[in-house]
Design a protein around this motif. Structure first.
Motif: not given
Lengths: 279, 314
Positions: B175-195
């Motif tokens: 699943d590619g690199p995990f790097t400090p300073g990055e995050g992962r978009l697990l699901r795309e949507g339009r109305e609310v961001t869940l962090c």
């Protein structure tokens, strides 16, 4: 010790003392009395005892020095400058904004500083880990850790003292600056001697030396460092403000407050007279 | 994202260390540790060090080893590592920016029955406040494993927050690199961001399912790097959604929610809602019961998302 060697160390110590006073005088802050008491020990270590490389300051096999006693930093910095770790001019920026010489020994900021010891009681624990690491690297280096006698009354110090034997570190030498004579002890405080048995009970070997006599230090270090298979403590008996009458006689009311200009002038004059030089 | 089994971030961390053949990488654990990493100690006795009796001693020993040029990983219960050794971490590790990996095991509420002393809910706050400290909170075994290796390669100090709680595996090995300073978009949507970070990532994904059934399309970000924050990822998401919910197994001040509030209020202010433990200490109980009691489930995220969405300026 040969007379020639002793004379050289004594004249070096005198030069170092003068720079320590100038440095604290220029900074108008800093603890002069503690620093002065450590000068002879540091001169002995850096010119006589420790294996360092003047051409390669970060030589991996060098002996390490950990300054647990922050108040003594002016003495350490002066010695490091004279040993060529950084230019002597840096001494005049001590404690000022942007200086490489901070109040405490800061790793990666001051060349020649081997460990970060910002908070009291940290030194010996770091020395344990460093000595263990060097043992694992099979380096012949020894680790000298200087501690103030007041640190003997903190909890972390005794955790570290116990840990040193449990980790079976080799090449570790704790140097305890005992500047609290029986006379000047506050009620309820104990002098270094009371801790000798405690050290021994943790498996340390304990020695003592007069911190203002190079022959005495040479004798104690020769005997103590002959076997570094286990941790060794050397109680270094010193006199607060050594070398300057004003401090030695306790005429400066508070030994940990920086002296004023007149006191600095007077102290320097005294040392200059002793070295036979006029200013 | 199913069918890959379950694992804890602690298992991921341990797997990474076991698989790493670097002789200069040491693991330093407290003497008398309740759950020592015996497999590592057995396989690499020359790379395993039983540090001091207390966390303060442990950090000092590790720091000394780092000064002898070893890459050193310190592992101990988060509450005691951060709480008891803060002085040593501040002066000995953070101030000189020594490359040391501080692994806080048993973080959050995962030592449920052990009660409040073992449940530090302000460790992210304390570690995040130290200049130069990187703060990472993985959510599953593979990401924990990758972030452990990243922490060991970092050129400054890293706090890695780990949990014993098994959770579904989200990421694969490729699943590619995990790097400090990055995050992962697990699901795309339009109305609310869940962090979210850590175990709350899984709750956020559950909440997203429910929200999408209710007609609200949420975007889910695994914000494993609490510091530095993946600013561009978060900003590009909230610019589209216009509101954000932050979920973390942590108190209400200064953790991931604090970090997002600080960043968004200056860069792109949007309505924010937090799902945290709030201004409370933990207590004894099973971890599942505690998470329910302190409101750390998908239900609270669903509610918070609806509120954040309603607060949007239109």
């Amino acid at each position: 010790m040969m007379d020639e060697t002793r004379n050289f160390l004594e004249s070096t110590a005198l030069d170092v003392r003068r720079d320590v006073i100038r440095m604290v005088g220029v900074a108008k802050s800093g603890q002069l009395a503690s620093a002065l008491s450590l000068v002879d020990l540091l001169v002995f270590l850096y010119w006589q005892e420790m294996k360092i490389s003047l051409s390669e300051p970060t030589w991996p096999e060098r002996d390490r020095f950990i300054m647990g006693k922050r108040n003594g930093c002016p003495a350490l910095y002066t010695v490091l400058a004279r040993r060529g770790f950084f230019p002597r001019n840096e001494l005049w920026n001590f404690r000022s904004l942007g200086a490489i010489l901070q109040h405490h020994p800061q790793l990666r900021r001051t060349p020649g500083v081997d460990a970060p010891t910002g908070s009291s009681g940290m030194g010996l624990g770091i020395a344990n880990g460093l000595a263990l690491g060097l043992n694992r690297r099979k380096a012949p280096s020894r680790v000298f850790c200087l501690l103030g006698d007041s640190e003997l009354e903190t909890g972390p110090f005794w955790e570290s003292a116990a840990n040193a034997t449990r980790l079976a570190v080799r090449g570790l030498v704790a140097l305890i600056d005992c500047n609290l004579g029986e006379r000047s002890l506050a009620p309820g405080r104990r002098s270094c001697h009371h801790f000798t048995e405690a050290f021994r009970s943790f498996g340390w070997r304990v020695f003592s030396a007069d911190g203002h006599s190079f022959s005495s230090m040479e004798e104690a270090f020769t005997e103590g460092l002959a076997d570094l298979g286990g941790p060794v403590a050397i109680l270094i008996h010193t006199c607060l403000g050594k070398g300057v009458t004003l401090f030695e006689e306790g005429r400066w009311p508070h030994s940990e407050i920086a002296p004023g200009r007149d006191d600095v002038e007077q102290a320097l004059k005294e040392l200059n007279d002793r070295s036979g030089e006029g200013e | 994202m199913t069918g890959k089994g379950w694992s804890s971030t602690l298992e991921g961390f341990r797997g990474a260390l076991l698989g790493c053949g670097d002789d200069d990488l040491l693991l330093c654990e407290r003497t008398g540790e309740s759950d020592p990493f015996e497999a590592f100690a057995g396989r690499f006795p020359h790379r395993y060090v039983q540090g001091g009796f207390s966390e303060a001693e442990l950090v000092l020993t590790a720091l000394g080893l780092a000064l002898a040029d070893f890459r050193t990983v310190v592992a101990s219960t988060a509450s005691f590592l951060v709480g008891k050794a803060y002085d040593q971490i501040r002066h000995g590790v953070a101030l000189p920016r020594l490359p040391l990996c501080l692994a806080g095991t048993g973080s959050g509420l995962c030592l449920g029955e052990e009660g409040a002393p073992s449940q530090m809910l302000e460790d992210l706050t304390l570690m995040r406040a130290l200049p130069g400290m990187t703060v990472l909170v993985p959510c599953d075994g593979p990401s924990a494993s990758a972030l452990t290796l990243a922490a060991c390669r970092a050129d400054g100090p890293v706090y890695l927050r780990l949990s014993h709680q098994p959770r579904p595996v989200l990421y694969g090995d490729d699943d590619g690199p995990f790097t400090p300073g990055e995050g992962r978009l697990l699901r795309e949507g339009r109305e609310v961001t869940l962090c979210a970070c850590g175990v709350m990532v899984h709750e956020a994904l559950k909440a997203a399912e429910i929200l999408s059934q209710q007609g609200l399309s949420p975007e889910v970000i695994d914000c494993y790097s609490v510091k530095p924050l993946p600013e561009q990822l978060i900003l590009s998401s909230v610019r589209r959604t216009g509101c954000c919910v932050v979920a973390e197994e942590h108190g209400s001040s200064g953790g991931l929610s604090g970090a997002l509030a600080e960043m968004l209020s200056q860069r792109y202010p949007v309505p924010l809602r937090f799902v945290t433990v709030g201004e409370r200490f933990g207590q004894s109980g099973t971890t599942a019961n505690l998470q329910e009691y302190y409101g750390l489930t998908y239900k609270e995220i669903v509610g918070a998302a609806a509120q954040a969405w309603a607060m949007r300026r239109r």
